[in-house]
Design a protein around this motif. Structure first.
Motif, PDB file in Angstrom:
ATOM      1  N   ILE A 109      44.059  38.694  46.907  1.00  0.00           N
ATOM      2  CA  ILE A 109      43.609  37.774  45.862  1.00  0.00           C
ATOM      3  C   ILE A 109      44.789  36.999  45.278  1.00  0.00           C
ATOM      4  O   ILE A 109      44.714  35.780  45.068  1.00  0.00           O
ATOM      5  N   ASP A 110      45.897  37.686  45.006  1.00  0.00           N
ATOM      6  CA  ASP A 110      47.097  37.022  44.471  1.00  0.00           C
ATOM      7  C   ASP A 110      47.639  35.996  45.467  1.00  0.00           C
ATOM      8  O   ASP A 110      48.063  34.901  45.082  1.00  0.00           O
ATOM      9  N   LYS A 111      47.613  36.347  46.739  1.00  0.00           N
ATOM     10  CA  LYS A 111      48.105  35.432  47.776  1.00  0.00           C
ATOM     11  C   LYS A 111      47.249  34.165  47.834  1.00  0.00           C
ATOM     12  O   LYS A 111      47.770  33.050  47.900  1.00  0.00           O
ATOM     13  N   MET A 112      45.928  34.341  47.797  1.00  0.00           N
ATOM     14  CA  MET A 112      45.036  33.185  47.867  1.00  0.00           C
ATOM     15  C   MET A 112      45.127  32.330  46.612  1.00  0.00           C
ATOM     16  O   MET A 112      44.967  31.110  46.662  1.00  0.00           O
ATOM     17  N   LYS A 113      45.392  32.970  45.464  1.00  0.00           N
ATOM     18  CA  LYS A 113      45.553  32.197  44.230  1.00  0.00           C
ATOM     19  C   LYS A 113      46.734  31.240  44.351  1.00  0.00           C
ATOM     20  O   LYS A 113      46.645  30.073  43.943  1.00  0.00           O
ATOM     21  N   LYS A 114      47.834  31.707  44.926  1.00  0.00           N
ATOM     22  CA  LYS A 114      49.017  30.854  45.099  1.00  0.00           C
ATOM     23  C   LYS A 114      48.776  29.793  46.171  1.00  0.00           C
ATOM     24  O   LYS A 114      49.153  28.637  46.016  1.00  0.00           O
ATOM     25  N   GLU A 115      48.136  30.211  47.258  1.00  0.00           N
ATOM     26  CA  GLU A 115      47.938  29.299  48.385  1.00  0.00           C
ATOM     27  C   GLU A 115      46.993  28.154  48.049  1.00  0.00           C
ATOM     28  O   GLU A 115      47.159  27.034  48.522  1.00  0.00           O
ATOM     29  N   TYR A 116      45.993  28.437  47.223  1.00  0.00           N
ATOM     30  CA  TYR A 116      44.999  27.415  46.886  1.00  0.00           C
ATOM     31  C   TYR A 116      45.067  27.055  45.407  1.00  0.00           C
ATOM     32  O   TYR A 116      44.045  26.763  44.789  1.00  0.00           O
ATOM     33  N   ALA A 117      46.262  27.062  44.860  1.00  0.00           N
ATOM     34  CA  ALA A 117      46.458  26.702  43.451  1.00  0.00           C
ATOM     35  C   ALA A 117      45.975  25.273  43.215  1.00  0.00           C
ATOM     36  O   ALA A 117      46.203  24.369  44.020  1.00  0.00           O
ATOM     37  N   GLY A 118      45.297  25.081  42.096  1.00  0.00           N
ATOM     38  CA  GLY A 118      44.808  23.741  41.758  1.00  0.00           C
ATOM     39  C   GLY A 118      43.427  23.442  42.295  1.00  0.00           C
ATOM     40  O   GLY A 118      42.834  22.429  41.934  1.00  0.00           O
ATOM     41  N   GLN A 119      42.912  24.306  43.169  1.00  0.00           N
ATOM     42  CA  GLN A 119      41.568  24.104  43.705  1.00  0.00           C
ATOM     43  C   GLN A 119      40.550  24.870  42.857  1.00  0.00           C
ATOM     44  O   GLN A 119      40.878  25.867  42.222  1.00  0.00           O
ATOM     45  N   ASP A 120      39.331  24.392  42.897  1.00  0.00           N
ATOM     46  CA  ASP A 120      38.253  25.010  42.124  1.00  0.00           C
ATOM     47  C   ASP A 120      37.644  26.152  42.956  1.00  0.00           C
ATOM     48  O   ASP A 120      36.535  26.042  43.477  1.00  0.00           O
ATOM     49  N   ILE A 121      38.409  27.234  43.075  1.00  0.00           N
ATOM     50  CA  ILE A 121      37.983  28.357  43.914  1.00  0.00           C
ATOM     51  C   ILE A 121      38.120  29.651  43.128  1.00  0.00           C
ATOM     52  O   ILE A 121      39.156  29.906  42.507  1.00  0.00           O
ATOM     53  N   LYS A 122      37.075  30.430  43.158  1.00  0.00           N
ATOM     54  CA  LYS A 122      37.108  31.755  42.551  1.00  0.00           C
ATOM     55  C   LYS A 122      36.578  32.755  43.578  1.00  0.00           C
ATOM     56  O   LYS A 122      36.028  32.370  44.609  1.00  0.00           O
ATOM     57  N   TYR A 123      36.759  34.022  43.269  1.00  0.00           N
ATOM     58  CA  TYR A 123      36.353  35.066  44.205  1.00  0.00           C
ATOM     59  C   TYR A 123      35.520  36.115  43.474  1.00  0.00           C
ATOM     60  O   TYR A 123      35.750  36.401  42.305  1.00  0.00           O
ATOM     61  N   MET A 124      34.562  36.658  44.217  1.00  0.00           N
ATOM     62  CA  MET A 124      33.746  37.729  43.672  1.00  0.00           C
ATOM     63  C   MET A 124      33.945  38.971  44.537  1.00  0.00           C
ATOM     64  O   MET A 124      33.759  38.924  45.755  1.00  0.00           O
ATOM     65  N   ILE A 125      34.348  40.058  43.902  1.00  0.00           N
ATOM     66  CA  ILE A 125      34.458  41.338  44.594  1.00  0.00           C
ATOM     67  C   ILE A 125      33.258  42.179  44.173  1.00  0.00           C
ATOM     68  O   ILE A 125      33.031  42.397  42.988  1.00  0.00           O
ATOM     69  N   ILE A 126      32.498  42.602  45.159  1.00  0.00           N
ATOM     70  CA  ILE A 126      31.297  43.401  44.876  1.00  0.00           C
ATOM     71  C   ILE A 126      31.502  44.804  45.441  1.00  0.00           C
ATOM     72  O   ILE A 126      31.762  44.972  46.637  1.00  0.00           O
ATOM     73  N   ILE A 127      31.411  45.786  44.570  1.00  0.00           N
ATOM     74  CA  ILE A 127      31.382  47.182  45.015  1.00  0.00           C
ATOM     75  C   ILE A 127      29.921  47.606  44.976  1.00  0.00           C
ATOM     76  O   ILE A 127      29.311  47.666  43.903  1.00  0.00           O
ATOM     77  N   GLU A 128      29.373  47.855  46.143  1.00  0.00           N
ATOM     78  CA  GLU A 128      27.960  48.213  46.235  1.00  0.00           C
ATOM     79  C   GLU A 128      27.816  49.685  46.610  1.00  0.00           C
ATOM     80  O   GLU A 128      28.150  50.086  47.721  1.00  0.00           O
ATOM     81  N   GLY A 129      27.347  50.483  45.670  1.00  0.00           N
ATOM     82  CA  GLY A 129      27.088  51.888  45.958  1.00  0.00           C
ATOM     83  C   GLY A 129      25.760  52.066  46.665  1.00  0.00           C
ATOM     84  O   GLY A 129      24.828  51.268  46.479  1.00  0.00           O
ATOM     85  N   MET A 130      25.671  53.098  47.497  1.00  0.00           N
ATOM     86  CA  MET A 130      24.448  53.363  48.252  1.00  0.00           C
ATOM     87  C   MET A 130      24.095  54.847  48.132  1.00  0.00           C
ATOM     88  O   MET A 130      24.939  55.667  47.736  1.00  0.00           O
TER      89      MET A 130
END
Length: 204
Positions: A109-130
Motif C-alpha cells: 500500500i505504501d509503495k502504491m501510494k508513492k507510485e501513484y501520488a496525485g491520482q484519485d486512487i484509494k484501496y479497500m482491504i477486506i478481511i472476510e471471515g468464514m
C-alpha cells in the motif's frame, strides 16, 4: 446586354470563390475534428493503461505468502489458516506468519501510494471471515469474529494501513460467500482481498 453578362460572370466568379472558401473551411474543420478525436483516443488509451497498471500492481503481493485465484479473481493465502470448530482464536503457530502477511500488505500500500501520488486512487482491504456448515447456531457471528481476530493481531503488532488512501473492512460471510471449499473444515478460515477504488485518473 453586355452589362448583364458581365454581372452574371461576376456572380458566378463570386459564387465559385465562396464555394472554394467553404470547401477549405470544411476541410480545416474536418482535419481539426480528426486531430481532436485522435488526441482524445490517445488520452483514453493512456488512462486505460494506467488503470490496468494499477490493478496489476495489486498483484505484486509477495508470492511467498499469496497465490492468485484466477477463477474468483482474488488472492488466497498459500498457507491454510484453519480455526478450530466454533472458535475464533488464531493458533500460536500461525501468528508470526500472519504478522508477516500484514506487513507485506502495508508495504505494498505504501509503495502504491508513492507510485501513484496525485491520482484519485484509494484501496479497500477486506478481511472476510468464514465458517463451516455445521450445527453451530452462531456461524455468522463466528465468521465475523475470525476476521476481527486477524485485525486485532495486526493492530496489536503495530500493523496499520494509511487511512488517507486505504479503507479496511472486517466482514463475515458465515456459511455463504463465493469460492467455498467442498471440504467444510477448510471453510473455517478467512480471506484477504485488496480492491483498488479508482476515481478520476489523470494523464501522467
Amino acid at each position: 446586354m453586355a452589362k448583364k453578362k458581365k454581372d452574371e460572370g461576376f456572380f458566378w466568379a463570386s459564387y465559385a470563390d465562396l464555394m472554394t472558401s467553404l470547401f477549405f473551411i470544411m476541410l480545416v474543420l474536418f482535419v481539426l475534428s480528426i486531430t481532436i478525436m485522435k488526441k482524445r483516443q490517445e488520452a483514453t488509451e493512456q488512462q486505460l493503461k494506467q488503470i490496468t497498471d494499477i490493478q496489476d500492481a495489486v498483484k505484486e503481493l509477495p508470492e511467498e505468502y499469496f497465490k492468485y485465484d484466477e477463477e474468483h479473481k482474488r488472492f488466497a493465502l498459500k498457507r491454510q489458516i484453519s480455526f478450530v470448530a466454533m472458535s475464533s482464536e488464531i493458533t500460536h503457530g500461525d501468528k508470526p506468519y500472519l504478522i508477516n502477511v500484514g506487513e507485506s500488505i502495508a508495504a505494498l500500500i505504501d509503495k502504491m501510494k508513492k507510485e501513484y501520488a496525485g491520482q484519485d486512487i484509494k484501496y479497500m482491504i477486506i478481511i472476510e471471515g468464514m465458517s463451516s456448515r455445521d450445527s453451530y447456531y452462531k456461524n455468522n457471528e463466528l465468521s465475523y469474529e475470525r476476521a476481527l481476530a486477524l485485525y486485532n493481531l495486526w493492530n496489536n503488532n503495530g500493523i496499520r494501513f494509511d487511512n488517507s488512501i486505504c479503507e479496511l473492512q472486517i466482514a463475515g460471510s458465515g456459511i455463504n460467500g463465493v469460492g467455498r471449499s467442498k471440504n467444510e473444515v477448510l471453510n473455517q478460515r478467512f480471506l484477504i482481498q485488496i480492491v483498488p477504488k479508482i476515481g478520476n485518473v489523470r494523464e501522467q
